[in-house]
Design a protein around this motif. Sequence first.
Motif, PDB file in Angstrom:
ATOM      1  N   THR A 135      82.602  38.689  53.099  1.00 34.52           N
ATOM      2  CA  THR A 135      82.589  37.259  53.357  1.00 34.52           C
ATOM      3  C   THR A 135      81.124  36.580  52.905  1.00 34.52           C
ATOM      4  N   HIS A 136      81.027  35.404  52.942  1.00 34.15           N
ATOM      5  CA  HIS A 136      79.811  34.568  52.792  1.00 34.15           C
ATOM      6  C   HIS A 136      79.903  33.267  53.469  1.00 34.15           C
ATOM      7  N   PRO A 137      78.718  32.660  54.193  1.00 33.70           N
ATOM      8  CA  PRO A 137      78.791  31.685  54.939  1.00 33.70           C
ATOM      9  C   PRO A 137      79.334  30.433  53.924  1.00 33.70           C
ATOM     10  N   GLY A 138      79.016  30.255  52.720  1.00 31.43           N
ATOM     11  CA  GLY A 138      79.439  29.447  51.826  1.00 31.43           C
ATOM     12  C   GLY A 138      80.766  29.341  51.334  1.00 31.43           C
ATOM     13  N   ASP A 139      81.548  30.414  51.653  1.00 35.28           N
ATOM     14  CA  ASP A 139      82.849  30.745  51.535  1.00 35.28           C
ATOM     15  C   ASP A 139      83.026  30.874  49.643  1.00 35.28           C
ATOM     16  N   ASP A 140      82.089  31.129  49.206  1.00 31.25           N
ATOM     17  CA  ASP A 140      82.197  31.571  47.705  1.00 31.25           C
ATOM     18  C   ASP A 140      81.730  33.034  47.579  1.00 31.25           C
ATOM     19  N   LEU A 141      82.726  33.937  47.159  1.00 34.86           N
ATOM     20  CA  LEU A 141      82.667  35.269  47.399  1.00 34.86           C
ATOM     21  C   LEU A 141      81.689  35.724  46.383  1.00 34.86           C
ATOM     22  N   GLU A 142      81.619  35.125  45.466  1.00 31.72           N
ATOM     23  CA  GLU A 142      80.583  35.498  44.205  1.00 31.72           C
ATOM     24  C   GLU A 142      79.155  35.343  44.742  1.00 31.72           C
ATOM     25  N   LEU A 143      78.986  34.858  45.752  1.00 32.08           N
ATOM     26  CA  LEU A 143      77.455  34.326  46.369  1.00 32.08           C
ATOM     27  C   LEU A 143      77.223  35.755  47.095  1.00 32.08           C
ATOM     28  N   ASN A 144      78.161  36.633  47.346  1.00 33.77           N
ATOM     29  CA  ASN A 144      78.144  37.950  48.389  1.00 33.77           C
ATOM     30  C   ASN A 144      77.624  38.955  47.009  1.00 33.77           C
ATOM     31  N   GLU A 145      76.581  39.452  47.247  1.00 34.37           N
ATOM     32  CA  GLU A 145      76.035  40.088  46.207  1.00 34.37           C
ATOM     33  C   GLU A 145      76.715  41.559  45.930  1.00 34.37           C
ATOM     34  N   ILE A 146      76.994  42.121  47.151  1.00 41.90           N
ATOM     35  CA  ILE A 146      77.736  43.468  46.681  1.00 41.90           C
ATOM     36  C   ILE A 146      79.184  43.214  46.304  1.00 41.90           C
ATOM     37  N   PHE A 147      79.858  42.195  46.828  1.00 41.07           N
ATOM     38  CA  PHE A 147      81.253  41.819  46.441  1.00 41.07           C
ATOM     39  C   PHE A 147      80.995  41.513  44.673  1.00 41.07           C
ATOM     40  N   HIS A 148      80.118  40.649  44.338  1.00 39.40           N
ATOM     41  CA  HIS A 148      79.822  40.528  43.060  1.00 39.40           C
ATOM     42  C   HIS A 148      79.503  41.812  42.213  1.00 39.40           C
ATOM     43  N   TYR A 149      78.671  42.541  42.895  1.00 39.17           N
ATOM     44  CA  TYR A 149      78.411  43.968  42.045  1.00 39.17           C
ATOM     45  C   TYR A 149      79.529  44.731  41.859  1.00 39.17           C
ATOM     46  N   SER A 150      80.410  44.863  43.080  1.00 40.09           N
ATOM     47  CA  SER A 150      81.552  45.867  43.074  1.00 40.09           C
ATOM     48  C   SER A 150      82.631  45.221  42.101  1.00 40.09           C
ATOM     49  N   ASN A 151      82.766  43.824  41.850  1.00 36.61           N
ATOM     50  CA  ASN A 151      83.766  43.260  40.930  1.00 36.61           C
ATOM     51  C   ASN A 151      83.312  43.597  39.638  1.00 36.61           C
ATOM     52  N   ALA A 152      82.109  43.658  39.298  1.00 36.96           N
ATOM     53  CA  ALA A 152      81.662  43.823  38.083  1.00 36.96           C
ATOM     54  C   ALA A 152      81.995  45.343  37.590  1.00 36.96           C
ATOM     55  N   ILE A 153      81.787  46.134  38.515  1.00 36.33           N
ATOM     56  CA  ILE A 153      81.785  47.696  38.153  1.00 36.33           C
ATOM     57  C   ILE A 153      83.553  47.822  37.991  1.00 36.33           C
ATOM     58  N   PHE A 154      84.289  47.127  38.850  1.00 39.00           N
ATOM     59  CA  PHE A 154      85.803  47.440  38.694  1.00 39.00           C
ATOM     60  C   PHE A 154      86.300  46.892  37.527  1.00 39.00           C
ATOM     61  N   THR A 155      85.652  45.811  37.116  1.00 34.10           N
ATOM     62  CA  THR A 155      85.944  45.100  35.676  1.00 34.10           C
ATOM     63  C   THR A 155      85.364  45.929  34.598  1.00 34.10           C
ATOM     64  N   ASP A 156      84.362  46.629  34.587  1.00 31.53           N
ATOM     65  CA  ASP A 156      83.546  47.223  33.339  1.00 31.53           C
ATOM     66  C   ASP A 156      82.845  48.523  34.044  1.00 31.53           C
ATOM     67  N   SER A 157      83.715  49.640  33.746  1.00 32.96           N
ATOM     68  CA  SER A 157      83.111  50.963  34.574  1.00 32.96           C
ATOM     69  C   SER A 157      81.775  51.267  33.727  1.00 32.96           C
ATOM     70  N   ASN A 158      81.661  50.733  32.429  1.00 41.77           N
ATOM     71  CA  ASN A 158      80.435  51.026  31.613  1.00 41.77           C
ATOM     72  C   ASN A 158      79.235  50.610  32.403  1.00 41.77           C
ATOM     73  N   ALA A 159      79.175  49.498  33.143  1.00 41.22           N
ATOM     74  CA  ALA A 159      78.017  49.162  33.609  1.00 41.22           C
ATOM     75  C   ALA A 159      77.799  49.771  35.118  1.00 41.22           C
ATOM     76  N   PHE A 160      78.534  50.852  35.356  1.00 38.16           N
ATOM     77  CA  PHE A 160      78.275  51.324  36.799  1.00 38.16           C
ATOM     78  C   PHE A 160      76.768  51.760  37.157  1.00 38.16           C
ATOM     79  N   HIS A 161      76.031  52.516  36.034  1.00 35.80           N
ATOM     80  CA  HIS A 161      74.606  52.888  36.439  1.00 35.80           C
ATOM     81  C   HIS A 161      73.819  51.808  36.597  1.00 35.80           C
ATOM     82  N   GLU A 162      73.867  50.918  35.743  1.00 28.91           N
ATOM     83  CA  GLU A 162      73.037  49.665  35.584  1.00 28.91           C
ATOM     84  C   GLU A 162      73.125  48.879  36.952  1.00 28.91           C
ATOM     85  N   ILE A 163      74.281  48.734  37.534  1.00 28.34           N
ATOM     86  CA  ILE A 163      74.685  47.864  38.674  1.00 28.34           C
ATOM     87  C   ILE A 163      74.305  48.839  39.995  1.00 28.34           C
ATOM     88  N   SER A 164      74.337  50.055  39.872  1.00 25.28           N
ATOM     89  CA  SER A 164      73.878  50.737  41.059  1.00 25.28           C
ATOM     90  C   SER A 164      72.182  50.625  41.051  1.00 25.28           C
TER      91      SER A 164
END
Length: 225
Positions: free
Chosen positions: A62-91
């Motif tokens: 969740t995020h206080p502003g109701d914009d999930l993309e502003l939640n850092e871990i949601f954003h990073y998780s979504n990026a990994i699920f979208t492109d697994s090649n970015a896994f280590h960089e995002i870690s």
Amino acid sequence: MFAFFEAAMSRLSVHRVGNKSQNEFYVLSDDSLKIEDELLNKLLMQYFLGAFEKVNEVYHFTHPGDDLELNEIFHYSNAIFTDSNAFHEISQKITKYLFDLSDHPRIKSGELYVAYFTGVQLDGELLDAIGIFKSETKETYLKVYPDTGGFNLEYEQDGINIQKLDKGCLIFNSDKEAGFKVLVLDKTNNQDAVYWKDDFLKLKIRNDNFNKTHTTLSVYKNFVT
């Protein structure tokens, strides 16, 4: 319910997070680990996932502003699920973000593990999941081995007990629009450690039928007791 008997770990990156207020820093690894030892892989799976078999509450980001993309871990998780090649960089980015939040004197330094799992079961559905785990508690272990005329002893300092995961979360690739399904645990039992669930992950319990039923049963159980 959660189960991992069909699960496999396809990626694992390990970094270290220090305490900012103690003038410690973070250490990033250059690449993901390749776990080729089958026994070691099984031990890691048990260490990372075993404790979640007793976790019942399902959360979501969740995020206080109701914009999930502003939640850092949601954003990073979504990026990994979208492109697994970015896994280590995002870690690495996840490690830096946790370090920025580790500024309370009581927060312990430790290793941060970011893993990618396939075939993890939640509520009867097989899903991919991202695991973020932190080990803080170190223990000393004795090793007994045969020697000439009997046995001898050695000790290993700063070892990790695979039965005691300090902090962890599992982020399932399910219900993205609602903030993913997330399981979380924190065994530090320290009010100063709320940074894991509230500051780092920013989680809120899911208002679904399973959690309502579990809460109701808990109330009945306490009443009967």
